[in-house]
Design a protein around this motif. Structure first.
Motif, PDB file in Angstrom:
ATOM      1  N   LYS A 142       0.821  -1.210   0.000  1.00 13.61           N
ATOM      2  CA  LYS A 142       0.000   0.000   0.000  1.00 13.61           C
ATOM      3  C   LYS A 142       0.860   1.268   0.000  1.00 13.61           C
ATOM      4  N   ARG A 143       2.002   1.195   0.717  1.00 15.71           N
ATOM      5  CA  ARG A 143       2.897   2.364   0.720  1.00 15.71           C
ATOM      6  C   ARG A 143       3.938   2.272  -0.404  1.00 15.71           C
TER       7      ARG A 143
ATOM      8  N   GLY B 107       6.114  -0.039  -1.091  1.00 15.18           N
ATOM      9  CA  GLY B 107       7.433  -0.556  -0.712  1.00 15.18           C
ATOM     10  C   GLY B 107       7.621  -1.978  -1.226  1.00 15.18           C
ATOM     11  N   LYS B 108       8.871  -2.438  -1.226  1.00 12.45           N
ATOM     12  CA  LYS B 108       9.177  -3.794  -1.709  1.00 12.45           C
ATOM     13  C   LYS B 108       9.610  -4.725  -0.581  1.00 12.45           C
ATOM     14  N   VAL B 109      10.145  -4.135   0.504  1.00 11.38           N
ATOM     15  CA  VAL B 109      10.602  -4.929   1.649  1.00 11.38           C
ATOM     16  C   VAL B 109       9.788  -4.530   2.873  1.00 11.38           C
ATOM     17  N   VAL B 110       9.266  -5.508   3.583  1.00 10.84           N
ATOM     18  CA  VAL B 110       8.470  -5.241   4.789  1.00 10.84           C
ATOM     19  C   VAL B 110       9.375  -4.699   5.884  1.00 10.84           C
ATOM     20  N   GLU B 111       9.019  -3.531   6.433  1.00  8.15           N
ATOM     21  CA  GLU B 111       9.813  -2.878   7.474  1.00  8.15           C
ATOM     22  C   GLU B 111       9.070  -2.926   8.816  1.00  8.15           C
ATOM     23  N   MET B 112       9.726  -2.389   9.856  1.00 11.99           N
ATOM     24  CA  MET B 112       9.142  -2.385  11.200  1.00 11.99           C
ATOM     25  C   MET B 112       7.815  -1.631  11.244  1.00 11.99           C
ATOM     26  N   GLU B 113       7.717  -0.550  10.465  1.00 14.72           N
ATOM     27  CA  GLU B 113       6.489   0.259  10.487  1.00 14.72           C
ATOM     28  C   GLU B 113       5.282  -0.552   9.980  1.00 14.72           C
ATOM     29  N   ASP B 114       5.510  -1.467   9.019  1.00 16.05           N
ATOM     30  CA  ASP B 114       4.420  -2.306   8.503  1.00 16.05           C
ATOM     31  C   ASP B 114       3.955  -3.295   9.569  1.00 16.05           C
TER      32      ASP B 114
END
Length: 475
Positions: free
Chosen positions: A423-424, A426-433
């Motif tokens: 949704k944002r 991005g390609k790599v899942v980060e801590m914010e997700d």
């Protein structure tokens, strides 16, 4: 147009390649000496339990001892079903593996004992051997004679073989060559397989089945007659007519259904098997015993896995006690996550809700809660399985959530976090997700805490103080 085609292909793939809770399990992760590797074939941790399951696996493969029962006992989310799946994958396709949830038995149209009997017989395979007359050779020439009446007269219905249609098939091996007269059905079968000169074929004399084995090596230079995926085989040696041993693997339940229903094997596809009479089963058991003595068949004892075994009642346990004494019984693997609880259908309490006399028959394998390191590895495997790229920091956070809540909750957050990442853009899942989906979806502890805070606003809530007051007013 190309985009639409790609979209339809991706939809087809999505429909076929569904990712399940245990789709990452490939086996038990044991080496040749039955020692459990730390992380292998999708299995992580639970080393003693996996070593014990490896010994059970050897017991099943030998197929000499019938009616052994194994209990997988442990807390929820400690890998009991994963162990059973690992055993099933390690057995391979030849060994029957039947799985049933205990609660299913109470929602079927069949009686409980009939449903259990059918489950038992689904887990027992019969390997039937028979000799078949095979004609195997290289096609030299096919000539088909169409009668004049078929060409001049009225047209035959679509798909029907023309009356009086005959032909000749010339086959050869390295030692001999023979011409065979062909009937209408054989001509149709050869046409369906698109058999032509230079193909190596096998013909079953009894059924008339035509199998194309490949293209003869001697015709490998015929570039016009071959495609990119053509398989080349040698011209058969010796006699054209041979006797070959054909092996069919079926379960006892399939034989029961075919012999007990008017519609025969079609009942296997509809699922409407109904109650099967004891006389039918006795006759089948007698016939299979005769085949075993004559060397025509052999029994392949499989595995019956019953999950949620605490849901069975005292009648079912009494039936299982008797069924396990039969020499045709499979290996029974049962699983439960209950502690000391009531035996269904009685007022007595017992470990795992299982009667003591049945518990005495069981080899019990216990599973332990996963360590933090195990949870980290399992989450890593699930990320690969679900095709989700996740940063190291996000994995650390997800592992911490798994330790504090539960492994299942942490696994559920993987795909949710991947969608939040998309949704944002991005390609790599980060801590914010991970943090975002953690706030959106509650775990059991937070949900219970929320319920306790706002329970007065829910319908039909029972606050202890109010309930006591209402009882006093009614009395």
């Amino acid at each position: 147009m190309a985009e639409l085609k790609r979209l339809s292909e991706s939809r087809d793939l999505t429909r076929i390649e569904r990712i399940g809770a245990h789709s990452h399990i490939r086996g038990l992760g044991l080496d040749s000496s039955l020692e459990a590797r730390d992380a292998s074939e999708g299995m992580v941790g639970q080393l003693p339990a996996r070593r014990a399951a490896g010994l059970i696996l050897q017991l099943i493969r030998q197929g000499k001892i019938a009616g052994r029962a194994v209990l997988l006992a442990g807390q929820p989310g400690t890998g009991k079903t994963a162990l059973a799946m690992g055993i099933a994958k390690s057995l391979g396709a030849e060994t029957p593996f039947a799985s049933v949830a205990a609660s299913e038995l109470f929602s079927l149209d069949l009686s409980k004992t009939e449903a259990l009997t059918q489950a038992f017989r689904r887990a027992i395979g019969v390997r039937i051997k028979e000799e078949a007359e095979i004609i195997e050779g290289e096609v030299v020439e096919i000539s088909i004679d169409r009668p004049l009446s078929a060409a001049v007269g009225s047209a035959a219905p679509s798909g029907a073989t023309a009356p009086g249609k005959t032909g000749r098939l010339t086959l050869k091996t390295t030692d001999m060559e023979t011409v065979y007269e062909l009937g209408g059905k054989m001509i149709e079968a050869l046409g369906k397989e698109k058999v032509q000169s230079g193909d190596v074929v096998a013909l079953d004399k009894a059924s008339g089945k035509v199998t194309k084995l490949g293209r003869s090596v001697g015709r490998s230079r015929d570039y016009d007659a071959v495609g990119p995926h053509t398989k080349f085989v040698k011209c058969p040696e010796g006699e054209l007519q041979k006797r070959k041993e054909v092996v069919h693997c079926v379960t006892l339940h399939e034989i029961d259904v075919i012999n007990s229903r008017t519609q025969g094997f079609l009942a296997l596809f509809t699922g409407d098997t109904g109650e099967i009479r004891a006389e039918v089963r006795e006759q089948i058991d007698t016939k299979v015993a005769e085949w075993r003595e004559e060397g025509k068949a052999e029994i392949v004892p499989g595995v019956l896995f019953i999950d949620e075994v605490h849901m069975l009642d005292i009648e079912c346990f009494s039936f299982l006690n008797r069924a396990l004494e039969n020499d045709m019984a499979p290996i029974l693997v049962i699983a439960t996550n209950r502690g000391i609880t009531s035996i269904r259908g009685t007022n007595y309490r017992s470990p795992h809700g299982i009667p003591p006399d049945f518990l005495d028959r069981l080899l019990i394998i216990t599973t332990q809660p996963y360590t933090e390191d195990d949870i980290r590895k399992i989450l890593g495997i699930r990320c690969d399985e679900e095709d989700v790229e996740m940063s190291a920091d996000a994995k650390v956070l997800l592992t911490k959530i798994g330790v504090e809540t539960s492994l299942r909750y942490a696994i559920h957050l993987i795909t949710s976090a991947a969608l939040a990442c998309q949704k944002r853009k991005g390609k790599v899942v980060e801590m914010e997700d991970i943090s975002r989906v953690y706030q959106l979806f509650l775990d059991v502890k937070r949900s219970t805490q929320y319920l306790m805070e706002y329970q007065s606003q829910y319908m039909f809530n029972e606050v202890p103080g109010e309930a006591d007051g209402n009882d006093a007013m009614q009395s």
